[in-house]
Scaffold this active site. Structure first.
Site, PDB file in Angstrom:
ATOM      1  N   GLY A  96      94.608  94.433  51.245  1.00  0.00           N
ATOM      2  CA  GLY A  96      95.264  95.504  50.492  1.00  0.00           C
ATOM      3  C   GLY A  96      95.086  96.877  51.096  1.00  0.00           C
ATOM      4  CB  CYS A 125     122.130  78.173  40.730  1.00  0.00           C
ATOM      5  SG  CYS A 125     123.002  78.370  42.294  1.00  0.00           S
ATOM      6  CB  CYS A 154     122.159  74.402  43.685  1.00  0.00           C
ATOM      7  SG  CYS A 154     120.869  75.537  43.120  1.00  0.00           S
ATOM      8  CB  CYS A 200     119.749  80.253  44.457  1.00  0.00           C
ATOM      9  SG  CYS A 200     119.607  78.845  43.397  1.00  0.00           S
ATOM     10  CB  CYS A 208     121.168  77.746  46.932  1.00  0.00           C
ATOM     11  SG  CYS A 208     122.525  77.529  45.776  1.00  0.00           S
TER      12      CYS A 208
END
Lengths: 263, 300
Positions: free
Chosen positions: B38, B248, B251, B273, B279
């Site tokens: 970080g 979606c 899909c 997606c 997808c």
């Protein structure tokens, strides 16, 4: 507790600061007791702000020491603390009200967030509680509750200054530094602000070190006064004593140059 | 050497464009970043043959970690076939000659602009993020000296001021991307402008995650299995975006991050997606959404 009241909160020993060759302030000594308001007066360039910045650890002085008695009763030299400890003091136990609100406020976040910032810095993570505290403090400094979500840049000068005070007092500090808090405000607004500061001081038992060139402000607010000239303290004592019976020629000049309107 | 040989010789690139000394310097920054999760490590970012904002930071990180046996995937907003992804993929095709793929599963290095693939990443994979502004405190505190000090002393009250402002103005935390996270309880980090939907995927990820900011010259990292916690308030907890009752259109997937596609000027739309590989893989496995051409065929 009574023992604590008898010991100084802040003890300044031989404090001097030079900007290279240039004198900032020299050989300053004083004690500040809990609940006491000390005014530092003098003309511009006399070292008032340098002294205030040294005391609040914004500047590390060339020489001298300042002992601060913390809540546990220990007295530590401020300049021997590490930066983390100094910064924690500055945002919890202390407050700093600046002359220009834009230096002391975040102008682009709301009033509520300005007041809440210190709480969040201390780890407060409950939005509702932070907001309630902020509302409470806005009320104390006479800002309407419906302005809580407005940015300070939409506030008048007097309101900004009051908001700055609320932002500083929200963590219940013991010592507040004020640098010309009434500068640039018109007299009626000044009077209200002084009234407010006086009320808060007596309610909260604050110690205040206030820098001002306005003797009227010093007389209204302070218990003790310190007169500075050319970086040195030339006279100090009880406010009424110094202002009614000034010993130094410069203080006499200062007192006599107050304008009196009317009789 | 004859003249035509000289003029015809292909310009010689070092493997993956950057010279070895530069890669060494960047790898050092990466290692430091991994050691201090970080923390933003400054590095001497190079000029790249693409404009700032196109992922110069991510490209340098990818170039430094890429080996000859690596398989590279590049995505832009989840898709393998949009401008940024295509140009960066071509760049590495030309300069590194590594194997390229669009399949998340096959890739060993994935460079991404703002999405984490839906498919869970594995321990042998590295995810490289392109970061425009690495400093999460920047918009509240413009001074770099001050923000560095705030990171050093773990003074993070300010980041909650931003979230407070969100709730005060919108009634809820309205930050939806670049949502600040706390890493290992120590550093507050900007997870680059990924949608907050992806924040939970960063938490304890098996894959190594590297972040490169070219213009700002910063690298930071999340080693595998790092704690990544999205910041919030007790009474306004962190939530991710949801699309209730949405599938979606291609899909039929649910609970993924969707792109809204406008179909005509009469207000019709569909959701697909955002992760194009996810997808396509689903479609090839026989999952079909209502607007898929094969779906209509199957219905008949």
């Amino acid at each position: 507790m009574s023992l604590d009241q008898d010991l100084p909160l802040l003890s300044v020993k031989n404090l001097s600061h030079f900007y290279g060759q240039q004198l900032g302030c020299k050989n300053v000594n004083f004690d500040l007791y809990p609940g006491e308001v000390l005014a530092i007066v003098g003309e511009s360039g006399s070292g008032k702000t340098t002294l205030l910045n040294c005391l609040s650890t914004q500047i590390i002085p060339t020489d001298g020491a300042v002992y601060y008695r913390n809540r546990k009763g220990q007295s530590d030299n401020l300049y021997e603390m590490n930066e983390a400890q100094q910064r924690i003091l500055l945002r919890t136990d202390w407050g700093f009200v600046r002359q220009h609100p834009r230096d002391g406020l975040r102008m682009n976040v709301s009033a509520g967030a300005n007041v809440g910032e210190r709480l969040m810095a201390l780890g407060d993570r409950h939005y509702g509680k932070i907001r309630d505290t902020a509302l409470d403090w806005l009320e104390k400094v006479e800002i309407q509750a419906d302005r809580i979500d407005d940015a300070p840049r939409t506030f008048s000068g007097g309101m900004q200054q009051r908001l700055q005070i609320a932002r500083n007092l929200v963590t219940n500090p013991r010592l507040v530094f004020m640098d010309e808090p009434t500068g640039g405000l018109d007299v009626s607004v000044q009077a209200r602000l002084l009234d407010l500061i006086r009320r808060l001081v007596s309610e909260l038992g604050l110690s205040i070190i206030i820098v001002t060139h306005d003797l009227a402000v010093a007389r209204l607010l302070s218990d003790r006064i310190m007169v500075m000239k050319d970086g040195e303290v030339i006279e100090q004592g009880l406010t009424d004593q110094v202002l009614d019976d000034p010993h130094q020629a410069y203080t006499q000049l200062l007192v006599s140059s107050i304008l009196h309107v009317g009789s | 050497m004859s003249l035509d040989q000289l003029t015809n010789a292909a310009p010689a690139y070092n493997f993956a464009y950057l010279d070895e000394q530069t890669k060494r310097m960047i790898r050092r920054a990466i290692l430091k970043g991994i050691a201090v999760p970080g923390y933003q490590v400054p590095f001497a970012a190079r000029e790249m043959p693409m404009p700032y904002g196109w992922g110069t930071g991510g490209v340098q990180v990818t170039a430094s970690v890429l080996g000859e046996s690596d398989i590279l995937k590049v995505i832009d907003q989840g898709a393998d076939d949009t401008t940024n992804a295509v140009s960066i993929r071509n760049f590495f095709a030309k300069t590194a000659n590594v194997e390229l793929t669009t399949h998340t599963k096959e890739a060993t290095v994935i460079q991404t602009r703002h999405r984490i693939p839906e498919e869970e990443l594995q321990a042998h994979q590295t995810l490289v993020y392109q970061v425009p502004i690495p400093e999460p405190l920047r918009f509240l505190e413009p001074r770099e000296t001050e923000t560095r000090k705030m990171h050093a002393l773990s003074e993070y009250g300010l980041i909650h001021v931003k979230l407070y402002e969100d709730i005060a103005t919108h009634g809820h935390i309205a930050t939806t991307y670049a949502y600040p996270v706390m890493v290992e309880g120590r550093y507050v980090m900007d997870p680059s402008p990924t949608p907050k939907f992806d924040n939970p995927k960063m938490h304890k990820s098996k894959a190594l995650q590297l972040f490169g900011a070219g213009r700002e010259k910063r690298i930071y990292a999340l080693p595998p299995y790092t704690d990544v916690v999205s910041l919030d308030f007790e009474d306004h907890p962190f939530t991710i975006q949801e699309w209730p009752d949405t599938k979606c259109a291609m899909c039929g997937a649910e609970g993924v991050y969707f792109d809204e596609v406008i179909l005509d000027d009469a207000g019709n739309n569909m959701f697909v997606c955002s992760d194009s590989d996810y997808c396509e893989t689903r479609q090839s496995e026989g999952h079909l959404g209502p607007l898929n051409a094969d779906y209509k065929e199957r219905m008949q």
